[in-house]
Design a protein around this motif. Structure first.
Motif, PDB file in Angstrom:
ATOM      1  N   GLU A  88       4.382   3.420   5.701  1.00  0.00           N
ATOM      2  CA  GLU A  88       4.913   4.681   5.179  1.00  0.00           C
ATOM      3  C   GLU A  88       5.169   4.589   3.677  1.00  0.00           C
ATOM      4  O   GLU A  88       4.930   5.549   2.936  1.00  0.00           O
ATOM      5  N   ALA A  89       5.629   3.420   3.217  1.00  0.00           N
ATOM      6  CA  ALA A  89       5.831   3.242   1.774  1.00  0.00           C
ATOM      7  C   ALA A  89       4.499   3.308   1.033  1.00  0.00           C
ATOM      8  O   ALA A  89       4.406   3.899  -0.057  1.00  0.00           O
ATOM      9  N   ARG A  90       3.456   2.717   1.603  1.00  0.00           N
ATOM     10  CA  ARG A  90       2.134   2.756   0.967  1.00  0.00           C
ATOM     11  C   ARG A  90       1.581   4.179   0.946  1.00  0.00           C
ATOM     12  O   ARG A  90       0.895   4.570  -0.008  1.00  0.00           O
ATOM     13  N   LEU A  91       1.866   4.953   1.990  1.00  0.00           N
ATOM     14  CA  LEU A  91       1.442   6.357   1.990  1.00  0.00           C
ATOM     15  C   LEU A  91       2.118   7.124   0.862  1.00  0.00           C
ATOM     16  O   LEU A  91       1.473   7.895   0.141  1.00  0.00           O
ATOM     17  N   ARG A  92       3.423   6.911   0.715  1.00  0.00           N
ATOM     18  CA  ARG A  92       4.150   7.619  -0.345  1.00  0.00           C
ATOM     19  C   ARG A  92       3.634   7.231  -1.723  1.00  0.00           C
ATOM     20  O   ARG A  92       3.619   8.051  -2.642  1.00  0.00           O
ATOM     21  N   ALA A  93       3.183   5.987  -1.859  1.00  0.00           N
ATOM     22  CA  ALA A  93       2.658   5.525  -3.147  1.00  0.00           C
ATOM     23  C   ALA A  93       1.185   5.862  -3.324  1.00  0.00           C
ATOM     24  O   ALA A  93       0.577   5.465  -4.332  1.00  0.00           O
ATOM     25  N   ASP A  94       0.591   6.585  -2.384  1.00  0.00           N
ATOM     26  CA  ASP A  94      -0.819   6.980  -2.427  1.00  0.00           C
ATOM     27  C   ASP A  94      -1.745   5.768  -2.483  1.00  0.00           C
ATOM     28  O   ASP A  94      -2.780   5.782  -3.157  1.00  0.00           O
ATOM     29  N   GLU A  95      -1.392   4.717  -1.734  1.00  0.00           N
ATOM     30  CA  GLU A  95      -2.213   3.511  -1.678  1.00  0.00           C
ATOM     31  C   GLU A  95      -3.061   3.450  -0.415  1.00  0.00           C
ATOM     32  O   GLU A  95      -3.733   2.445  -0.170  1.00  0.00           O
ATOM     33  N   VAL A  96      -3.024   4.510   0.391  1.00  0.00           N
ATOM     34  CA  VAL A  96      -3.748   4.542   1.658  1.00  0.00           C
ATOM     35  C   VAL A  96      -4.782   5.659   1.600  1.00  0.00           C
ATOM     36  O   VAL A  96      -4.459   6.801   1.241  1.00  0.00           O
ATOM     37  N   ASP A  97      -6.031   5.337   1.930  1.00  0.00           N
ATOM     38  CA  ASP A  97      -7.094   6.347   1.943  1.00  0.00           C
ATOM     39  C   ASP A  97      -7.172   7.070   3.284  1.00  0.00           C
ATOM     40  O   ASP A  97      -7.525   8.247   3.329  1.00  0.00           O
ATOM     41  N   VAL A  98      -6.885   6.357   4.377  1.00  0.00           N
ATOM     42  CA  VAL A  98      -7.044   6.914   5.716  1.00  0.00           C
ATOM     43  C   VAL A  98      -5.846   6.507   6.572  1.00  0.00           C
ATOM     44  O   VAL A  98      -5.500   5.316   6.621  1.00  0.00           O
ATOM     45  N   LEU A  99      -5.230   7.464   7.241  1.00  0.00           N
ATOM     46  CA  LEU A  99      -4.179   7.180   8.223  1.00  0.00           C
ATOM     47  C   LEU A  99      -4.683   7.630   9.587  1.00  0.00           C
ATOM     48  O   LEU A  99      -5.079   8.789   9.763  1.00  0.00           O
ATOM     49  N   LEU A 100      -4.689   6.715  10.546  1.00  0.00           N
ATOM     50  CA  LEU A 100      -5.135   7.022  11.904  1.00  0.00           C
ATOM     51  C   LEU A 100      -3.930   7.102  12.824  1.00  0.00           C
ATOM     52  O   LEU A 100      -3.092   6.185  12.858  1.00  0.00           O
ATOM     53  N   VAL A 101      -3.838   8.203  13.589  1.00  0.00           N
ATOM     54  CA  VAL A 101      -2.727   8.389  14.522  1.00  0.00           C
ATOM     55  C   VAL A 101      -3.279   8.964  15.823  1.00  0.00           C
ATOM     56  O   VAL A 101      -4.368   9.543  15.864  1.00  0.00           O
ATOM     57  N   SER A 102      -2.509   8.809  16.876  1.00  0.00           N
ATOM     58  CA  SER A 102      -2.858   9.440  18.146  1.00  0.00           C
ATOM     59  C   SER A 102      -2.353  10.875  18.141  1.00  0.00           C
ATOM     60  O   SER A 102      -1.426  11.216  17.392  1.00  0.00           O
ATOM     61  N   PRO A 103      -2.911  11.749  18.977  1.00  0.00           N
ATOM     62  CA  PRO A 103      -2.396  13.121  19.042  1.00  0.00           C
ATOM     63  C   PRO A 103      -0.947  13.156  19.496  1.00  0.00           C
ATOM     64  O   PRO A 103      -0.173  14.027  19.076  1.00  0.00           O
ATOM     65  N   GLU A 104      -0.543  12.201  20.347  1.00  0.00           N
ATOM     66  CA  GLU A 104       0.846  12.161  20.806  1.00  0.00           C
ATOM     67  C   GLU A 104       1.809  11.910  19.654  1.00  0.00           C
ATOM     68  O   GLU A 104       2.954  12.371  19.673  1.00  0.00           O
ATOM     69  N   ARG A 105       1.344  11.167  18.631  1.00  0.00           N
ATOM     70  CA  ARG A 105       2.209  10.877  17.493  1.00  0.00           C
ATOM     71  C   ARG A 105       2.582  12.144  16.741  1.00  0.00           C
ATOM     72  O   ARG A 105       3.678  12.250  16.176  1.00  0.00           O
TER      73      ARG A 105
END
Length: 749
Positions: free
Chosen positions: A158-175
């Motif tokens: 989550e910290a890397r997402l906030r810092a825009d260091e992640v190109d792709v986030l994979l989640v399940s529909p349940e998430r």
């Protein structure tokens, strides 16, 4: 034993990579789907073309993914180019192995190069996420996942997402339905999402073969986060009706790309006229002959476990196998999938839990011990094989009785208005406090899995909301759309008719599957058992009779535990909450579990209430094994005819009393009419059934004296819900029994 020595060599153009296509691979239609759902040819001139800078990025990504010289095909480039436009919506319906994931990796790279935020991929299985993280890394992208199996990593991700260091986030529909995920993650992506990818998008549609209500939240998520974000939906198994439904959910002017669905690497075959036990023997007899490693699909968990036991007992390390079902923990399923990828097992004997997302390009065979109820589902499962090899064997083994399972599958995801109203009433009664799924189960008596499904469906309709502590009711009224669900059920039954045609084998099997998926290029394959007029070389129609007898005899020595219920169902039963220890049954035993093929003849006699010497002997063997773990030896046998088999119950109770030198007692069962009770199936409300048994059961004073202070062996003829033995055990304990050991003759599916 490794099976790698017999594993087919993959083709260089392995699955889900992009490459220069041969002429017959580019037959792709681009269509836009208007609100009516009727497909029309799209004006693809409005789809932009990639400029030189974008093409260089695309070539670099594909080289990293598939090697030097890999380039986008024309149809892949159409999809990628469309996704460079804000607000674009594209639906790709292409055969497994076409390269759908390459489209979203290239599109992600282009969007990130243009300064857009990360891509959110909604993916159905944890195993697929692992594969996709690895593929994204090969493409030069940074991918992360958030799921129940990596909770310790959430903070860092989550910290890397906030810092825009992640190109792709994979989640399940349940998430997407998790309130904490919404607060911590989705809110941070609002207004900056670069691309939304919905993988296995047929699950969005309840006309599809694998409807999952949480998928319906995807459209809401997209609109909430950023309606200008491009959206890509992908699937290999959507006919025209499902395609139109998905496109309508995505919105007007959705670009639909459909391609030919024939799989030239698959040789399809149907082996007819086997009974359920004979098809177990067929698998055992043929498993070592089948090429490489593969999947053997079973319709039920019980079938998967029984067949695994039969194979292991007969073949041992010569053909190692393992059962794979949805009951296994996620980490165990992931381990078994890797064992199959690495050819450490000859096969996984699996339910439909192993399907979407599993990727092994050199999978050599798929065998179905019983057909799924939908040809679309069947196509999706057999599509696991032959993705990166020239030849794979696909065999269907139908048998009498499969259609009862089909009917269950056809109705199991449809809401029952009585159950829905019971859940809503429980939530209203508890308001404003939320109720957990466990609490709803306790208050309504509806089984937990059913509660989970229905609350998700109600959430899609806006009638309930999920909060941190459970579920709360909203002020949105619920309406049962009978016409819609009748249409869904009718469609599923039409699909069952198509499976009957497939089993009959009167026309090309591949062409039939293609037409079911509305593929205009359907034509005879020339290599399936229908086209050949015989089974493929190396396959026989019937296994050896001695093998059939041996497997049946071995399986008849197994037994199943009967776990006691822990919670009372609540209204209309007059009790709720935990069953007191002084009224609960002990862990029991089951003589015949579900539709066990090894007991097929015995089940026919059971249905006719004909006492069976073989069943009596099986009961004695079970008690001999059970005595090593029961808390105390039973002293009295109590017979309970719950479902109309009095002769069998009496014969069993008398035989066990004689063999074990036990005393006898019996429960009096009053008629439902006499007490105004109507025991119902547990899915229609376990509380109703429990309340009915509580009113119907009596214990005579003489029998009360016989059981007081003593351990009781409770012999019950049949139950699917186990409320009958649960209520009977409570009654016996309340009349002084020291403990109750339930012996259920038949646990019905």
């Amino acid at each position: 034993m490794s099976t790698s020595e017999t594993t087919p060599t993959p083709r260089p153009d392995a699955a889900d990579t992009a490459r220069e296509a041969s002429p017959n691979e580019t037959a792709t239609s681009a269509t836009s789907t208007p609100a009516s759902g009727d497909e029309a040819t799209a004006d693809t001139t409005r789809v932009p073309r990639l400029d030189e800078a974008q093409r260089r990025i695309a070539d670099r990504v594909l080289t990293d993914l598939a090697g030097a010289g890999a380039r986008l095909r024309a149809d892949q480039e159409t999809a990628v180019a469309a996704l460079t436009v804000p607000g674009a919506r594209a639906l790709v319906v292409q055969a497994t192995g076409w390269g759908k994931s390459a489209v979203y990796w290239v599109a992600t790279a282009l969007r990130r190069a243009a300064g857009a935020g990360p891509t959110l991929v909604v993916s159905p299985l944890l195993s697929l996420m692992g594969d996709q993280v690895a593929a994204a890394g090969r493409a030069g992208l940074v991918a992360e996942t958030l799921h129940s199996g990596n909770v310790d990593e959430w903070g860092v991700v989550e910290a890397r997402l906030r810092a825009d260091e992640v190109d792709v986030l994979l989640v399940s529909p349940e998430r997407l339905a998790n309130p904490g995920f919404g607060r911590r993650v989705l809110s941070g992506l609002r207004g900056r999402l670069g691309l939304l990818v919905v993988d296995e998008a047929h699950s969005i549609s309840d006309w599809g073969h694998d409807f999952r209500p949480d998928y319906r939240r995807v459209a809401d998520t997209w609109r909430d986060l950023d309606p200008t974000c491009p959206v890509l939906a992908t699937t290999a198994t959507a006919n025209a009706r499902v395609t139109a439904d998905i496109a309508n959910q995505l919105g007007p002017a959705t670009l639909v790309l459909r391609g030919p669905l024939a799989r030239s690497s698959l040789q399809l075959a149907v082996v007819p006229h086997l009974d359920p036990l004979a098809r177990y023997a067929w698998v055992v007899e043929h498993l070592r002959r089948l090429p490489g490693s593969g999947i053997v699909y079973a319709l039920t968990v019980a079938d998967a476990e029984r067949l695994t036991e039969a194979i292991t007992a007969e073949l041992g390390p010569e053909a190692p196998v393992a059962a794979y079902t949805g009951r296994l923990p996620a980490d165990e399923r992931a381990r078994l999938e890797q064992d199959l990828r690495d050819n450490r097992v000859k096969a996984l004997v699996a339910t439909s839990a192993l399907g979407m997302g599993f990727d092994k390009p050199d999978l050599g065979f798929v065998v179905h011990v019983g057909p799924p109820p939908s040809p679309v589902s069947y196509y999706q499962q057999v599509g696991r094989a032959g993705r990166g090899i020239d030849h794979a064997v696909v065999v269907l083994l139908p048998a009498h009785g499969d259609e009862a399972v089909w009917e269950h599958f056809a109705t199991s995801t449809l809401p029952d208005p009585r159950q829905v109203e019971a859940i809503l009433a429980a939530l209203r009664e508890a308001a404003p406090e939320p109720l957990s799924v466990v609490a709803i189960e306790a208050r309504t008596g509806i089984r937990r899995g059913r509660v989970e499904l229905l609350t998700k469906q109600l959430a899609v309709d806006g009638c309930v909301d999920r909060v941190d502590a459970g579920w709360v009711v909203t002020d949105v009224p619920w309406h049962y759309d009978a016409a819609h669900y009748e249409g869904v059920l009718a469609q599923r039954r039409r699909e069952a008719d198509i499976m009957r045609d497939y089993i009959a084998g009167e026309e090309c099997l591949m062409a039939l599957l293609q037409r079911t998926l509305d593929d205009p290029d359907a034509r005879a394959c020339g290599r399936c058992s229908a086209c050949l007029g015989r089974l493929p070389d190396g396959l026989s129609e019937r296994p050896g009779p001695d093998l059939v007898l041996r497997i049946g005899a071995r399986l008849r020595t197994r037994f199943h535990e009967l776990p006691p219920r822990r919670m009372w169902p609540g209204a209309p039963y007059d009790r709720r909450g935990r069953i007191p220890a002084g009224e609960a049954a002990e862990t029991g035993r089951v003589l015949i579990h579900a539709d066990a093929p090894e007991w097929r003849g015995n089940l026919q006699r059971f249905a006719a209430d004909e006492p069976d010497a073989e069943l009596l002997g099986h009961a004695v063997r079970i008690l001999a094994d059970w005595r090593t773990s029961w808390p105390s030896r039973p002293e009295v046998v109590v017979a309970f005819d719950a479902e109309g088999h009095p002769r069998i119950v009496e014969a069993l109770a008398a035989h066990l009393a004689e063999v074990g030198r036990l005393d006898r007692a019996a429960l009096t069962v009053r008629s439902a009419e006499e007490v105004g009770a109507d025991p119902a199936d547990g899915d229609a409300g376990g509380a109703v059934e429990a309340a009915g048994w509580a009113r119907r059961l009596l214990l005579a004073s003489d029998d009360e004296a016989r059981i007081r202070g003593r351990w009781v062996l409770l012999v019950v003829d049949a139950s699917s819900t186990t409320w009958a033995p649960t209520v009977a055990a409570s009654l016996l304990r309340s009349h002084g029994a020291a403990g109750v050991l339930p012996l259920l003759v038949h646990r019905r599916p």
